[in-house]
Design an enzyme around this catalytic site. Structure first.
Site, short mmCIF file in Angstrom:
data_model
loop_
_atom_site.label_atom_id
_atom_site.label_comp_id
_atom_site.label_asym_id
_atom_site.label_seq_id
_atom_site.Cartn_x
_atom_site.Cartn_y
_atom_site.Cartn_z
N ASP A 8 0.82 -1.21 0.00
CA ASP A 8 0.00 0.00 0.00
C ASP A 8 0.85 1.27 0.00
O ASP A 8 1.67 1.49 0.91
CB ASP A 8 -0.90 0.03 1.23
N GLU A 39 -4.61 2.30 -2.47
CA GLU A 39 -5.83 2.71 -1.77
C GLU A 39 -5.57 3.75 -0.68
O GLU A 39 -6.51 4.42 -0.24
CB GLU A 39 -6.54 1.49 -1.18
N ASN A 40 -4.32 3.91 -0.24
CA ASN A 40 -4.00 4.91 0.78
C ASN A 40 -3.16 6.06 0.23
O ASN A 40 -2.50 6.78 0.98
CB ASN A 40 -3.22 4.26 1.94
N ASN A 68 -10.44 -1.39 0.65
CA ASN A 68 -11.65 -0.88 1.28
C ASN A 68 -11.71 0.64 1.37
O ASN A 68 -12.77 1.21 1.62
CB ASN A 68 -11.81 -1.48 2.69
N HIS A 69 -10.58 1.33 1.14
CA HIS A 69 -10.59 2.80 1.16
C HIS A 69 -10.72 3.41 -0.24
O HIS A 69 -10.58 4.63 -0.39
CB HIS A 69 -9.32 3.32 1.82
N HIS A 151 -7.00 -8.17 -0.47
CA HIS A 151 -6.91 -7.08 0.50
C HIS A 151 -7.76 -7.46 1.71
O HIS A 151 -8.99 -7.37 1.68
CB HIS A 151 -7.42 -5.80 -0.14
N HIS A 176 -3.19 -4.61 2.95
CA HIS A 176 -4.09 -3.99 3.93
C HIS A 176 -3.45 -3.78 5.30
O HIS A 176 -3.66 -2.73 5.91
CB HIS A 176 -5.39 -4.76 4.10
N HIS A 178 -0.25 -3.54 6.13
CA HIS A 178 0.93 -2.66 6.04
C HIS A 178 2.18 -3.22 6.70
O HIS A 178 3.15 -2.49 6.93
CB HIS A 178 0.63 -1.29 6.67
#
Length: 260
Positions: A8, A39-40, A68-69, A151, A176, A178
């Protein structure tokens, strides 16, 4: 073929680290195809226009997965409709903007990339196991190599999913949490697996966030505003070595780079 998967990308610090170093990392690892999770990428949650332009300008990264983000920034609804290089989780309830998988041609080989969300401690998404079966029925006829970014939160769900797809994909990695795990291996039916490929972002923090902020939250049990950690940065990931004739994974190497 050698495939590099990056964890990520976290905020502007993570983007800068990837932008400045991906060409050298790709050269050092002798990779042909690169996947990164974004996603981040914007302030630690979601993707905005500025970040998307920076990342899509990188020719050394073939495609981006998410999680999910992915919907945290409203910009994404327009961005994701304009490119097949950004892939959202395929098991969001339909109808849903964007694509849950894409196929890329690298020389004579066709590489499919699929993104799925786990359900344990994550939310009520469509079942990722049955979603995989439906999409695999399509990809197996149009791809030589299939890669899956799973994820998910729970290591048990990630490991179970790895066994479930073993032999049907060449690459399956988790994102997810990290944190780069040390359980990389080739499963019995030839799929390369690792539970989590970590993150690209701050090293001196708690999965990207300032350690002081997170410690305060844990010790006071009160809401605090997240702040991206500063200082040294890390780039985490894994390289999967795929045999071009048997299409089995021959080995996996973790990637962990630290830049002061």
């Amino acid at each position: 073929m050698r495939i590099l998967a990056l964890g990520d990308i976290y905020g502007g610090i993570g983007r800068k680290a990837v932008i400045n170093n991906i060409a050298q990392i790709k050269k050092e690892t002798k990779t042909d195809f690169v996947i990164a999770n974004l996603e981040n990428a914007s302030n630690g949650a979601g993707l905005n226009i500025k970040a998307s332009k920076e990342l899509l300008a990188l020719e050394d990264i073939n495609c981006y997965t998410s999680g999910n983000h992915i919907w945290d920034k409203n910009d994404i609804y327009d961005i994701i409709q304009t490119t097949d290089r950004i892939i959202r989780p395929a098991n969001y309830p339909e109808p849903c903007p964007g694509n849950g998988y894409s196929v890329f041609r690298i020389g004579k080989l066709r590489v499919g990339v699929l993104n799925l969300l786990g359900n344990a401690y994550m939310g009520g998404y469509d079942n990722p196991f049955s979603a995989f079966d439906k999409i695999h029925a399509i990809l197996r006829n149009v791809c030589d190599i299939i890669c899956v970014d799973f994820h998910a939160e729970a290591t048990s769900e990630k490991i179970a999913f790895g066994y479930y797809v073993d032999g049907r994909v060449q690459v399956v990695f988790g994102t997810h949490t990290h944190v780069l795990t040390a359980d990389e291996r080739v499963l019995s039916n030839g799929s390369g697996y690792i539970t989590d490929i970590g993150m690209c972002g701050p090293l001196d923090g708690v999965i990207g966030v300032s350690k002081e902020v997170i410690i305060k939250q844990f010790t006071t049990k009160r809401h605090v505003k997240f702040e991206t950690s500063k200082g040294a940065v890390q780039i985490n990931g894994a390289v999967f070595d795929i045999d071009d004739e048997t299409f089995r994974c021959r080995g996996i190497e973790r990637v962990r780079k630290i830049y002061e």
